[in-house]
Design an enzyme around this catalytic site. Structure first.
Site, PDB file in Angstrom:
ATOM      1  N   VAL A 261       1.213  -3.847   4.264  1.00  0.00           N
ATOM      2  CA  VAL A 261       1.003  -5.214   4.714  1.00  0.00           C
ATOM      3  C   VAL A 261       2.263  -6.035   4.837  1.00  0.00           C
ATOM      4  CG1 VAL A 261      -1.526  -5.450   4.932  1.00  0.00           C
ATOM      5  CG2 VAL A 261      -0.055  -6.202   2.630  1.00  0.00           C
TER       6      VAL A 261
ATOM      7  N   TYR B 120      -5.089   5.079   7.294  1.00  0.00           N
ATOM      8  CA  TYR B 120      -6.444   4.663   7.447  1.00  0.00           C
ATOM      9  C   TYR B 120      -7.394   5.273   8.628  1.00  0.00           C
ATOM     10  CZ  TYR B 120      -4.220   1.543   4.090  1.00  0.00           C
ATOM     11  OH  TYR B 120      -3.374   1.198   2.935  1.00  0.00           O
TER      12      TYR B 120
ATOM     13  N   TYR C  95      -2.906  -2.133 -10.560  1.00  0.00           N
ATOM     14  CA  TYR C  95      -2.779  -1.821  -8.745  1.00  0.00           C
ATOM     15  C   TYR C  95      -1.895  -3.285  -8.299  1.00  0.00           C
ATOM     16  CZ  TYR C  95      -4.152  -2.053  -4.216  1.00  0.00           C
ATOM     17  OH  TYR C  95      -4.221  -1.797  -2.791  1.00  0.00           O
TER      18      TYR C  95
ATOM     19  N   SER D 180       0.761  -1.148   0.064  1.00  0.00           N
ATOM     20  CA  SER D 180      -0.081  -0.182   0.142  1.00  0.00           C
ATOM     21  C   SER D 180       0.785   1.322   0.120  1.00  0.00           C
ATOM     22  CB  SER D 180      -0.865   0.087   1.304  1.00  0.00           C
ATOM     23  OG  SER D 180      -2.133  -0.792   0.901  1.00  0.00           O
TER      24      SER D 180
ATOM     25  N   LYS E 282       0.735   3.518  -2.905  1.00  0.00           N
ATOM     26  CA  LYS E 282      -0.668   4.383  -3.222  1.00  0.00           C
ATOM     27  C   LYS E 282      -0.143   5.906  -3.055  1.00  0.00           C
ATOM     28  CE  LYS E 282      -3.872   0.982  -1.403  1.00  0.00           C
ATOM     29  NZ  LYS E 282      -4.470   0.557   0.261  1.00  0.00           N
TER      30      LYS E 282
END
Ligand code: DON
Length: 330
Positions: A279, A261, A209, A83, A86
């Protein structure tokens, strides 16, 4: 709340420059010693191959916006960026389509829900809300320049490599493992299509992605990538401009509100820096104008953040006076 023991570290409350290089080096060594034996958390296993990660790996890197690098631990260990990609894809897309379009098309507000939430999309009428959750990242990836999914991924790989200052390559085993098990992301991509939020086929956006998440990095790479955002878009190691200073400002603002988040508020309260986790156990935390910390350690807490990584960022934020909200000492 995050488990941190930052209160044991003197709060230096600096807002100026980083301390002398020798002090930064010593602090990095100290923080690595301090947390290397911490045995908490569990490695991610929802992407099957990630369950094989060595839980003892622990690397800390700090890249100064002015150029110097400081490292401690297993800094040659390669892991997938997941992630954390991103943040940098958002920067590349903002550079391509502009501040207003990112605001309008993807959004900049926290969902208050986990990164892979499907219900967040339904609750918000198909708006992904922000580019840090999986829905927003799939939508952002689809906005990259390029005529199809393959060309978009090529631009992403090139752009992320420019941020790192070296060519980044895919971990094919992780890509295969995630591609075979990402049913949830597939559902999110299809839902985005049903809300008319993707301009390319869902399958192509998902594939680009998943590939971007499978790019291999080290903690040094994360630190240099973050330091490029801290240095107004110029990679401090290569001297190459990757994105504009305005894009860095926008990207860091979104990292501050959404990068961790639904726990972004707690992260800001404890650490006070824009940051992004992944992760596989990486975290990048950016101190604008000063530099960035890249940490890697696979065991995660229940929210999916590296346990040693989180403690390390909390410690270094205090010890180096990086917290954005600290006032200068009188
Ligand atoms: O899409 C996924 O679920 C993974 N490729 C990335 C998730 C991730 O790293 C969440 N971050 N903390």
């Amino acid at each position: 709340m995050f488990e941190t023991d930052v209160l044991e570290v003197p709060q230096s409350a600096r807002t100026g420059s980083l301390p002398a290089e020798s002090s930064v080096r010593t602090l990095l060594h100290d923080v690595h010693e301090r947390y290397r034996d911490l045995q908490e958390g569990a490695v991610a296993d929802y992407i099957p191959v990630l369950a094989e990660a060595d839980p003892d790996l622990f690397a800390v890197s700090l890249a100064e916006a002015a150029g110097p690098m400081h490292t401690a631990g297993d800094t040659s260990a390669l892991f997938t960026i997941q992630s954390i990609s991103k943040a940098f894809v958002l920067a590349l897309v903002t550079d391509a389509i502009g501040h207003e379009s990112v605001h309008e098309i993807v959004g900049v507000n926290n969902t208050g829900l986990p990164f892979n939430s499907v219900i967040a999309l339904e609750l918000n009428n198909g708006s992904p809300m922000n580019p840090m959750v999986n829905a927003g990242a799939i939508a952002t990836t689809a906005l990259m320049p390029g005529r199809d999914g393959a060309a978009k991924f090529e631009a992403i790989q090139e752009g992320l490599s420019a941020f790192a200052g070296r060519p980044l390559r895919i971990d094919e085993t992780v890509l295969e493992s995630e591609s075979a098990s990402n049913h949830r992301n597939r559902g999110i991509a299809d839902l985005l299509t049903s809300y008319d939020r993707l301009r390319i086929p869902a399958e192509d956006a998902l594939d680009a992605y998943t590939r971007q998440c499978s790019l291999l990095v080290t903690s040094d790479d994360l630190a240099v990538m973050g330091a490029t955002l801290a240095a107004g878009g110029v990679n401090p190691r290569t001297g190459r401009r990757v994105v504009s200073a305005e894009v860095c400002r926008d990207t860091l603002a979104i990292l501050a509100s959404c990068g961790m988040y639904e726990l972004s508020g707690e992260w800001m309260f404890e650490i006070g820096l824009p940051a992004k986790s992944g992760v596989s156990g990486g975290i990048v935390a950016v101190a604008p104008g000063k530099g960035a910390v890249g940490v890697f350690s696979p065991p995660l807490d229940r929210a999916g953040n590296s346990v040693r990584g989180l403690r390390t960022c909390a410690y270094l934020s205090r010890a180096l006076g990086l917290n954005l909200f600290a006032s200068p000492s009188p």
